[in-house]
Design an enzyme around this catalytic site. Structure first.
Site, short mmCIF file in Angstrom:
data_model
loop_
_atom_site.label_atom_id
_atom_site.label_comp_id
_atom_site.label_asym_id
_atom_site.label_seq_id
_atom_site.Cartn_x
_atom_site.Cartn_y
_atom_site.Cartn_z
N HIS A 1 0.79 -1.23 0.00
CA HIS A 1 0.00 0.00 0.00
C HIS A 1 0.82 1.28 0.00
CE1 HIS A 1 -3.47 -2.49 0.73
NE2 HIS A 1 -4.26 -1.45 0.86
N ARG B 1 -13.05 0.50 -6.04
CA ARG B 1 -13.67 1.64 -5.36
C ARG B 1 -13.48 2.91 -6.15
NH1 ARG B 1 -12.07 -0.10 0.65
NH2 ARG B 1 -13.68 -1.69 0.66
N SER C 1 -13.33 0.53 3.82
CA SER C 1 -12.12 -0.18 4.23
C SER C 1 -12.21 -0.77 5.64
CB SER C 1 -10.97 0.81 4.15
OG SER C 1 -10.06 0.62 5.18
N ARG D 1 -9.77 -0.32 7.73
CA ARG D 1 -8.77 0.39 8.54
C ARG D 1 -9.32 0.76 9.92
NH1 ARG D 1 -9.11 5.20 4.12
NH2 ARG D 1 -8.87 3.34 2.86
C1 MIC Z 1 -8.78 -0.01 0.49
O1 MIC Z 1 -8.98 -0.62 -0.54
O2 MIC Z 1 -9.47 0.95 0.88
C2 MIC Z 1 -7.67 -0.46 1.38
C3 MIC Z 1 -6.66 0.57 1.43
O3 MIC Z 1 -7.07 -1.62 0.86
C4 MIC Z 1 -8.27 -0.75 2.76
C5 MIC Z 1 -7.32 -1.04 3.82
C6 MIC Z 1 -6.67 0.16 4.39
O4 MIC Z 1 -7.30 1.17 4.60
O5 MIC Z 1 -5.50 0.02 4.73
C7 MIC Z 1 -9.32 -1.82 2.81
O6 MIC Z 1 -10.03 -1.99 1.87
O7 MIC Z 1 -9.54 -2.42 3.87
FE1 SF4 Z 2 -4.85 -2.26 -2.74
FE2 SF4 Z 2 -7.24 -2.07 -1.54
FE3 SF4 Z 2 -6.85 -1.16 -4.03
FE4 SF4 Z 2 -6.81 -3.71 -3.61
S1 SF4 Z 2 -8.55 -2.35 -3.30
S2 SF4 Z 2 -5.36 -2.59 -4.87
S3 SF4 Z 2 -5.86 -3.87 -1.61
S4 SF4 Z 2 -5.93 -0.40 -2.14
#
Ligand code: MIC
Ligand code: SF4
Length: 765
Positions: free
Chosen positions: A106, A458, A653, A655
């Protein structure tokens, strides 16, 4: 098969453990079938085979009962692993209790091209990578270095297995459902419990069945299945449910395509999604060097899929059933700003005109954890090839983020990267990059209104490049490639023609490609570091003056009385995802430092009273200012506060920073219309009070200067609501009923000031 491997990178991880599970599974599943007295879905088989207590005594009530499970493994990515492992470090254990891995994906900024960007990231994040690598080494955790790939792709290639259960500190952990797992995204505190050898608790999920009939063809791909499902179920339609796909359309699809569908199940809030074990999974396991595992799965294959009686009469056994005919499914484009706004390609011209979306596509981005399989890339490349063949010129910029070094190496060997470079494509590092705002896009700071199209999952505002005026649309890699070639969001490759350099009208042929590489996968250095056998001597360094890492302190226990005089910090309006609560992008660098990352708390949330972000009234001074600074004032004055929110608060997420920051800065209550599952659990884990309006209309009663008291915390018990006394500035009051979903254990977390305080006590005794 040609799959070169590095010395300490073994072919099948943990095969003995998997075989042990398979040996026990038939008896457990049979016992569950008997005590439930009905045929079982795949999801139920996996859940009942992983009960902490062993065999199931009862038919757990879906959506009601909390159940303790024993997951087989844990996966963490670098942005969440820091907090998870800082918490684990305080438990007093000397080794993880279940196989666990850390993946560095990340924190790599995509700017120029893979190699250079990676080298820069390695220098910039040295302190964090050293911390993660040494703490992994110490506690017996497999470590995947920066450049090895994105967690979910690496997990699919190496660790996922049919019938298994895993948790991961990332919401897209669900990707492993493509290989027939129940794989669930959680916060770091949950991962910490499981690594510490404790059970893992989950609300028994409801079951949604998706029957896929027909067969994908032409321009349609697995991504379109989930884009369609997202349109049907919306971003909260999957909450507390497992989505199980079945039918001829499911078995005729590739394993990695199944992964894509499961991956984006996170976007409908589903607990997870899964598919029954089939030939496509066998082929994928073999291609990724796991024939032994496939052989073992074959032995118990009936236990690795739903019972035929369930699939014959799905309405009887699932809480909800959706049917999609793949032969008729159209390619979809979802967005902007939310992944569930689904538009079939044939309707895009109309939708774009109606909504005034800019139709010029500036950038097409393919890859990410969602869509970077060999199949995806080979199908996209079949379109890129047509650019030269048909005398076209690619109109938009084009980028590729491979999901793993194994995929990257293989697609380079097979000449795909060369073809992409001929259309001017840039290949970023094997990492999240633009998907998570780690994209230094030239000119983004000008905040111009513009359109991009990507194959990620997303598309919340600001997510890719930090520009709130970038409209991001999600589509299959094939369609993204076609739209980038055309440079036009409304281009429908099924019906429309393009004009080539000679002014001739040409049509793109539908994409085609290989499910798996004909010459097998290959990789020179997969980027794996095995942990030390005995890590007791390994030193883990966290410098006292570090800006990136900070050891955790235990949060204070509940004071034993009702909370009084809480000030309203913010009443968030509309969508408030974890990206709004704890933004990613440049903030990712503080993921291991709670105090520093708290400076982003809720800065993306829209203040109901003025429609602005990061601009709230400080009730102590009457002045308006940023949310974190206002909250720090309350904290300094010893005043608690409350956050009020709308529907599906904390969507997105896993997080846990989105829960830890308010906890650290002194917010006491989060009161919303409804929560997203992972965020609600994260709040509970951190000792916060997560409440929902009994009457959603009461949201409208909350005023800017309100002060709140809780009534009933001293008799906080499962199933009994709590009252909130709301004092308005004109002297009037309202008493609001607030519900909660805490069980007895979770109430203990609240009282102890957080789940970690409870674990610490257990290990201290
Ligand atoms: C995301 O796709 O939003 C992330 C970054 O992978 C997150 C994790 C994070 O916030 O570290 C997730 O989807 O859980
Ligand atoms: Fe990385 Fe989350 Fe994006 Fe997947 S969805 S590429 S794990 S930031």
């Amino acid at each position: 098969m040609q799959r070169k491997i590095t010395k300490n990178y073994c072919m099948v991880f943990d095969l003995d453990l998997i075989k042990k599970l398979y040996a026990a599974m038939p008896a457990r599943v049979d016992a569950a079938r008997k005590s439930l007295g009905r045929p079982l879905t795949l999801a139920e088989k996996i859940l009942y085979a992983h009960l902490w207590e062993g065999v199931a005594p009862v038919d757990f009530k879906r959506g009601k009962d909390y159940v303790d499970f024993a997951p087989d493994r844990v996966a963490m990515q670098d942005a969440t692993a820091q907090m998870a492992l800082l918490q684990f470090d305080t438990t007093g254990r000397n080794k993880v209790a279940v196989p666990s891995t850390v993946h560095c994906d990340h924190l790599i900024v995509a700017k120029n091209e893979g190699k250079a960007d990676l080298s820069k990231a390695v220098v910039e994040n040295e302190e964090v990578y050293n911390f993660l690598s040494s703490i992994s080494n110490k506690y017996g955790i497999g470590f995947w270095k920066p450049g090895a790939g994105i967690i979910h792709q690496v997990v699919l290639e190496n660790y996922a297995f049919p019938g298994g259960m895993m948790i991961g500190t990332d919401s897209h952990t669900v990707n492993a459902g493509g290989l027939g797992m129940v794989a669930i995204g959680v916060g770091g505190a949950d991962a910490c419990d499981v690594m510490a050898g404790l059970s893992w608790e989950l609300l028994m999920p409801k079951l949604i069945g998706v029957k896929l009939t027909g067969k994908l063809n032409g321009w349609t791909s697995p991504k379109d299945v989930i884009l369609k499902v997202a349109g049907i179920l919306t971003v909260k339609g999957g909450t507390n449910a497992i989505v199980e796909y079945f039918g001829e359309g499911a078995t005729s699809m590739s394993c990695t395509g199944k992964g894509t569908i499961c991956n984006m199940g996170a976007e409908i809030g589903a607990t997870t999604s899964t598919f029954g074990y089939d030939e496509s999974m066998r082929r994928y396991l073999e291609a990724t060097g796991r024939k032994d595992l496939a052989d073992a799965a074959d032995q118990i294959k009936d236990y690795l899929t739903g019972d035929p009686a369930v699939y014959a009469q799905p309405e009887k056994y699932f809480d909800k059933v959706i049917e999609i005919n793949l032969s008729e499914l159209e390619p979809h484009i979802n967005g902007p700003f939310t992944p569930d706004l689904a538009t079939p390609i044939s309707k895009m011209k109309e939708a774009a005109a109606q909504n005034n979306w800019p139709t010029k596509v500036e950038v097409g981005l393919i890859g990410s954890c969602t869509n970077s399989s060999y199949e995806d890339i080979s199908r996209a490349v079949s379109l890129a090839k047509q650019v030269a063949q048909k005398g076209l010129k690619t109109k938009a910029e084009f980028t590729i983020t491979p999901g793993s070094e194994q995929v990257r190496y293989t697609i380079e060997r097979d000449g795909f990267l060369e073809t992409f470079s001929q259309i001017g494509a840039r290949v970023f590092a094997n990492a999240c990059g633009p998907c998570i705002g780690m994209w230094e896009r030239m000119g983004a700071e000008k905040q111009e209104r513009n359109t991009i199209v990507h194959s990620f999952n997303r598309n919340f505002a600001k997510r890719a490049d930090g520009n709130p005026n970038t409209l991001a649309f999600v589509a299959s890699p094939e369609l993204v490639t076609a739209l980038a070639i055309a440079g036009d969001l409304t281009f429908n490759p099924i019906t429309d023609t393009l004009f080539n350099e000679k002014g001739e009208a040409v049509k793109l042929d539908p994409p085609n490609g290989d499910e798996l590489p004909q010459k097998g996968f290959a990789v020179e250095d997969a980027g794996y570091q095995a942990p030390a056998e005995d890590g007791s001597q390994v030193q883990v360094v966290v410098k006292a003056d570090s800006k990136r890492l900070q050891l955790l302190y235990p949060f204070a226990e509940w004071e034993g009385a009702d909370l009084q005089g809480l000030k309203l910090l913010i009443k968030a309006k509309g969508k408030c995802t974890t990206d709004h609560i704890s933004m990613a992008g440049p903030w990712l660098k503080f993921r291991g430092h709670l105090d520093n990352i708290s400076n982003n708390m809720l800065i993306g949330a829209v203040n109901f009273f003025n429609d602005k972000t990061d601009h709230v009234k400080n009730q102590l001074t009457g002045a308006y200012g940023p949310v974190p600074a206002t909250q720090r004032d309350y904290k300094a004055a010893g005043v608690g506060s409350i956050v009020v929110g709308d529907e599906n608060y904390g969507e997105g997420s896993s997080r846990e920073h989105a829960a830890m920051e308010p906890r650290h800065l002194g917010v006491r209550v989060v009161l919303v219309k409804s929560f997203a599952r992972i965020h609600e659990t994260n709040l509970k884990k951190q000792g916060m009070l997560a409440l929902t309006f009994d009457n959603k209309e009461d949201y409208n009663k909350i005023q800017e200067d309100d002060v709140f008291n809780t009534i009933g915390l001293t008799t906080f018990v499962p199933g009994k609501s709590i009252e909130i006394l709301v004092k308005h500035s004109d002297g009037t009051t309202d008493t609001i009923q607030a519900n909660h979903s805490y069980n007895a254990q979770q109430i203990e977390w609240f009282k102890a000031g957080g789940a970690l305080n409870v674990i610490r006590r257990q290990f201290a005794n």
